[in-house]
Design an enzyme around this catalytic site. Structure first.
Site, PDB file in Angstrom:
ATOM      1  N   SER A 101       2.130 -11.562 -12.622  1.00 50.90           N
ATOM      2  CA  SER A 101       2.353 -10.238 -13.228  1.00 50.90           C
ATOM      3  C   SER A 101       1.899 -10.186 -14.681  1.00 50.90           C
ATOM      4  O   SER A 101       1.669  -9.117 -15.224  1.00 50.90           O
ATOM      5  CB  SER A 101       3.847  -9.893 -13.184  1.00 50.90           C
TER       6      SER A 101
ATOM      7  N   ILE B 190      -6.083 -15.602  -3.851  1.00 49.82           N
ATOM      8  CA  ILE B 190      -7.241 -14.728  -4.034  1.00 49.82           C
ATOM      9  C   ILE B 190      -7.747 -14.232  -2.676  1.00 49.82           C
ATOM     10  O   ILE B 190      -8.177 -15.030  -1.832  1.00 49.82           O
ATOM     11  CB  ILE B 190      -8.380 -15.474  -4.794  1.00 49.82           C
TER      12      ILE B 190
ATOM     13  N   ARG C 232       9.099   6.020  27.069  1.00 51.94           N
ATOM     14  CA  ARG C 232      10.230   5.125  27.322  1.00 51.94           C
ATOM     15  C   ARG C 232      11.505   5.933  27.643  1.00 51.94           C
ATOM     16  O   ARG C 232      11.916   6.794  26.850  1.00 51.94           O
ATOM     17  CB  ARG C 232      10.474   4.262  26.076  1.00 51.94           C
TER      18      ARG C 232
ATOM     19  N   GLN D 245      18.373  12.131  19.333  1.00 53.97           N
ATOM     20  CA  GLN D 245      18.176  12.640  17.972  1.00 53.97           C
ATOM     21  C   GLN D 245      18.055  11.535  16.914  1.00 53.97           C
ATOM     22  O   GLN D 245      17.376  11.709  15.903  1.00 53.97           O
ATOM     23  CB  GLN D 245      19.304  13.612  17.614  1.00 53.97           C
TER      24      GLN D 245
ATOM     25  N   GLU E 217      -1.550  -6.566  -6.535  1.00 53.25           N
ATOM     26  CA  GLU E 217      -2.088  -5.439  -7.323  1.00 53.25           C
ATOM     27  C   GLU E 217      -0.982  -4.743  -8.134  1.00 53.25           C
ATOM     28  O   GLU E 217      -1.023  -3.536  -8.347  1.00 53.25           O
ATOM     29  CB  GLU E 217      -2.757  -4.399  -6.422  1.00 53.25           C
ATOM     30  N   GLY E 218       0.007  -5.500  -8.545  1.00 55.37           N
ATOM     31  CA  GLY E 218       1.137  -4.941  -9.297  1.00 55.37           C
ATOM     32  C   GLY E 218       2.355  -4.873  -8.403  1.00 55.37           C
ATOM     33  O   GLY E 218       2.366  -4.120  -7.424  1.00 55.37           O
TER      34      GLY E 218
HETATM   35  C1  LIG Z   1      -1.895 -12.155   0.194  1.00 57.30           C
HETATM   36  C2  LIG Z   1      -2.132 -12.025  -1.283  1.00 57.30           C
HETATM   37  C3  LIG Z   1      -3.386 -11.637  -1.739  1.00 57.30           C
HETATM   38  C4  LIG Z   1      -3.641 -11.570  -3.112  1.00 57.30           C
HETATM   39  N1  LIG Z   1      -4.910 -11.250  -3.564  1.00 57.30           N
HETATM   40  C5  LIG Z   1      -5.196 -11.378  -4.892  1.00 57.30           C
HETATM   41  C6  LIG Z   1      -6.550 -11.227  -5.368  1.00 57.30           C
HETATM   42  O1  LIG Z   1      -7.472 -10.900  -4.606  1.00 57.30           O
HETATM   43  N2  LIG Z   1      -6.804 -11.461  -6.680  1.00 57.30           N
HETATM   44  C7  LIG Z   1      -5.827 -11.798  -7.569  1.00 57.30           C
HETATM   45  O2  LIG Z   1      -6.129 -12.021  -8.740  1.00 57.30           O
HETATM   46  N3  LIG Z   1      -4.523 -11.923  -7.154  1.00 57.30           N
HETATM   47  C8  LIG Z   1      -4.194 -11.724  -5.844  1.00 57.30           C
HETATM   48  N4  LIG Z   1      -2.901 -11.891  -5.406  1.00 57.30           N
HETATM   49  C9  LIG Z   1      -1.861 -12.243  -6.370  1.00 57.30           C
HETATM   50  C10 LIG Z   1      -0.973 -11.055  -6.719  1.00 57.30           C
HETATM   51  O3  LIG Z   1      -1.669 -10.087  -7.450  1.00 57.30           O
HETATM   52  C11 LIG Z   1       0.257 -11.598  -7.458  1.00 57.30           C
HETATM   53  O4  LIG Z   1       1.041 -12.257  -6.469  1.00 57.30           O
HETATM   54  C12 LIG Z   1       1.062 -10.517  -8.146  1.00 57.30           C
HETATM   55  O5  LIG Z   1       0.394 -10.041  -9.287  1.00 57.30           O
HETATM   56  C13 LIG Z   1       2.460 -11.008  -8.575  1.00 57.30           C
HETATM   57  O6  LIG Z   1       2.369 -12.208  -9.268  1.00 57.30           O
HETATM   58  P1  LIG Z   1       3.274 -13.470  -8.824  1.00 57.30           P
HETATM   59  O7  LIG Z   1       3.179 -13.608  -7.361  1.00 57.30           O
HETATM   60  O8  LIG Z   1       2.872 -14.595  -9.664  1.00 57.30           O
HETATM   61  O9  LIG Z   1       4.745 -13.033  -9.142  1.00 57.30           O
HETATM   62  P2  LIG Z   1       5.469 -13.122 -10.588  1.00 57.30           P
HETATM   63  O10 LIG Z   1       4.637 -12.427 -11.596  1.00 57.30           O
HETATM   64  O11 LIG Z   1       5.872 -14.519 -10.849  1.00 57.30           O
HETATM   65  O12 LIG Z   1       6.771 -12.234 -10.313  1.00 57.30           O
HETATM   66  C14 LIG Z   1       7.888 -12.723  -9.597  1.00 57.30           C
HETATM   67  C15 LIG Z   1       8.952 -11.608  -9.603  1.00 57.30           C
HETATM   68  O13 LIG Z   1       9.329 -11.319 -10.967  1.00 57.30           O
HETATM   69  C16 LIG Z   1       9.113  -9.931 -11.228  1.00 57.30           C
HETATM   70  N5  LIG Z   1       8.662  -9.753 -12.606  1.00 57.30           N
HETATM   71  C17 LIG Z   1       7.672 -10.423 -13.262  1.00 57.30           C
HETATM   72  N6  LIG Z   1       7.534  -9.938 -14.509  1.00 57.30           N
HETATM   73  C18 LIG Z   1       8.440  -8.947 -14.640  1.00 57.30           C
HETATM   74  C19 LIG Z   1       8.799  -8.048 -15.691  1.00 57.30           C
HETATM   75  N7  LIG Z   1       8.177  -8.084 -16.881  1.00 57.30           N
HETATM   76  N8  LIG Z   1       9.777  -7.151 -15.463  1.00 57.30           N
HETATM   77  C20 LIG Z   1      10.415  -7.105 -14.265  1.00 57.30           C
HETATM   78  N9  LIG Z   1      10.143  -7.925 -13.236  1.00 57.30           N
HETATM   79  C21 LIG Z   1       9.162  -8.818 -13.430  1.00 57.30           C
HETATM   80  C22 LIG Z   1       8.043  -9.504 -10.228  1.00 57.30           C
HETATM   81  O14 LIG Z   1       8.072  -8.097 -10.017  1.00 57.30           O
HETATM   82  C23 LIG Z   1       8.424 -10.308  -9.001  1.00 57.30           C
HETATM   83  O15 LIG Z   1       9.464  -9.646  -8.311  1.00 57.30           O
HETATM   84  C24 LIG Z   1      -2.599 -11.894  -4.035  1.00 57.30           C
HETATM   85  C25 LIG Z   1      -1.330 -12.230  -3.564  1.00 57.30           C
HETATM   86  C26 LIG Z   1      -1.079 -12.318  -2.208  1.00 57.30           C
HETATM   87  C27 LIG Z   1       0.285 -12.718  -1.731  1.00 57.30           C
END
Ligand SMILES: Cc1cc2nc3c(=O)[nH]c(=O)nc-3n(C[C@H](O)[C@H](O)[C@H](O)COP(=O)(O)OP(=O)(O)OC[C@H]3O[C@@H](n4cnc5c(N)ncnc54)[C@H](O)[C@@H]3O)c2cc1C
Length: 406
Positions: free
Chosen positions: A144, A169, A278, A289, A383-384
């Site tokens: 993040s 990735i 079904r 409902q 993506e966030g």
């Molecule tokens: C299947 C898959 C495909 C992906 N594809 C790509 C790709 O093509 N390219 C790429 O670059 N990345 C990719 N990602 C990575 C993805 O973008 C990251 O997993 C994502 O940005 C979150 O980062 P993290 O997993 O390290 O979680 P972290 O950032 O470690 O977060 C862990 C938790 O803490 C929370 N958190 C972190 N900071 C804060 C804050 N400031 N305030 C509140 N809560 C917070 C988060 O919301 C989350 O709940 C992919 C991930 C997956 C699983």
């Protein structure tokens, strides 16, 4: 802070499709029909669906929003592209994720930030499906908070040498070219973006195993061990890596939102189909409902998600036409965040509801609702994350004085 006027002047759009847009979407539907049986098989085998690239390349869809100047670029607008991704999303989030990595995060980023030489070297083969793109920002210690990434570069002998690791990735282990981000060695500012070829010295990649879903989509780890990148492959202005990453994420988020609209559509279709065949307690379950409640909520969320997403696509298109307009950027960014946040949560709920309506049959991976339930979970992470987007949306209302982190 965004004011109501910022939106009203930008909201004059409608969904009347031109003949050209309708033809593109008919073509997408035809390609999706070819993809479906292959995806059914690959998903159950838990194997990467390598056919997706060829099927969509044959349908001339891999360069859909790319300029006609390059390869198989079709020059489609963002609304058409979003409607295309909605249709592709019905086939599965893994299929749509291929598009997000290859087109939205890869090719569109090179189109926006690349020079003519880079565009002709990379967009021509990518738009024809002769090469695959990936976008590598995330690292084991930086998700993040991409500003905390550790990958670094040095300039040596007229080239760049990159060191570091990228993780999670999409298309990572199959990509031929990757947009990769790194800081100058020993510095914590001046991040740069590079286009890195798979065959570069010091580059290796491997697929991540044991994911909880997205079985037919490739997700990889990238290792950069003194990886040599020619100086011509610096992407965009030096030091603007974070801006490049954030602008790419705008396109990526829009693609996730659009794909999730397709997921909701498919879940609704499947639930309606099942509710109409079904019988339990002497009548079709669609006449109970409490089952109707699931259908009603899904149908409402489908329209809400679609409107948010198409409006966001319209704003993204306006921004594309005026990339130096900061207000437009701000509006497009916040509206795309809302669309992605809402549609990904609604898609997860819709998949859960469709599984519930289908009972035990919903629990089988042979039916798409169960796969959607597993696969759309990641849409609330990549993506966030939900939490990051909630804060981003709140800040667009509260203003920058309330920023907790940059
Ligand atoms: C299947 C898959 C495909 C992906 N594809 C790509 C790709 O093509 N390219 C790429 O670059 N990345 C990719 N990602 C990575 C993805 O973008 C990251 O997993 C994502 O940005 C979150 O980062 P993290 O997993 O390290 O979680 P972290 O950032 O470690 O977060 C862990 C938790 O803490 C929370 N958190 C972190 N900071 C804060 C804050 N400031 N305030 C509140 N809560 C917070 C988060 O919301 C989350 O709940 C992919 C991930 C997956 C699983």
């Amino acid at each position: 802070m965004l004011k109501q006027d910022d939106f009203s002047s930008l909201s004059k759009f409608n969904f009347d499709l031109s003949d050209e847009q309708s033809l593109i979407l008919e073509n997408v539907d035809r390609a999706c029909k070819v993809v479906r049986p292959v995806e059914d098989r690959r998903y159950l085998e838990h194997k990467y669906n390598e056919q997706v690239r060829k099927i969509f390349a044959d349908a001339h869809l891999l360069g859909l929003p790319i300029s006609r100047k390059y390869g198989d670029g079709q020059g489609a607008d963002m609304l058409t592209y979003a409607l295309t991704l909605e249709r592709i999303g019905r086939e599965g989030t893994g299929v749509r994720t291929f598009f997000s990595g290859h087109v939205s995060l890869g090719q569109l980023t090179v189109q926006r930030w690349g020079n003519e030489d880079q565009k002709s070297r990379y967009l021509v083969p990518a738009s024809k499906g002769e090469s695959v793109f990936a976008f590598a920002l995330t690292e084991p210690g930086a998700g993040s908070d991409p500003a905390s990434l550790q990958t670094s570069f040095e300039e040596k002998g007229g080239n760049f040498t990159l060191n570091g690791q990228k993780m999670w990735i999409s298309n990572g282990s199959v990509a031929d070219a990757l947009v990769i981000f790194a800081y100058p060695s020993g510095k914590r500012d001046g991040m740069c973006a590079f286009i890195v070829d798979r065959g570069s010295e010091g580059f290796s990649a491997k697929a991540i195993e044991n994911k909880m879903g997205l079985y037919s989509s490739d997700t990889g780890t990238i290792y950069l061990d003194n990886c040599i990148v020619p100086k011509e492959n610096l992407l965009g202005p030096r030091g603007r890596g974070l801006s490049i990453a954030y602008s790419a994420l705008m396109s990526g988020r829009l693609s996730v939102a659009a794909g999730c609209v397709g997921v909701i559509h498919d879940c609704l279709d499947e639930a309606v189909r099942y509710a109409g065949i079904r019988f339990q307690h002497g009548k079709l379950i669609g006449k109970h409902q409490l089952v109707q409640r699931h259908i009603g909520i899904m149908a409402t969320n489908l329209e809400a998600s679609r409107w948010l997403t198409l409006r966001a696509a319209y704003l993204r298109q306006k921004y594309e036409e005026q990339p130096t307009n900061p207000k437009l950027r701000e509006v497009a960014d916040s509206e795309i965040a809302k669309a992605k946040y809402f549609a990904s949560n609604a898609a997860f709920e819709a998949a859960n509801s469709a599984v519930q309506v289908m009972g035990a049959n919903g629990f089988s991976l042979e039916n798409r609702p169960g796969r959607h339930l597993i696969d759309t979970r990641v849409c609330r992470i990549y993506e966030g994350t939900d939490e990051i987007l909630e804060q981003k949306i709140a800040l667009s209302v509260l203003g920058k004085d309330f920023e907790a982190f940059s």
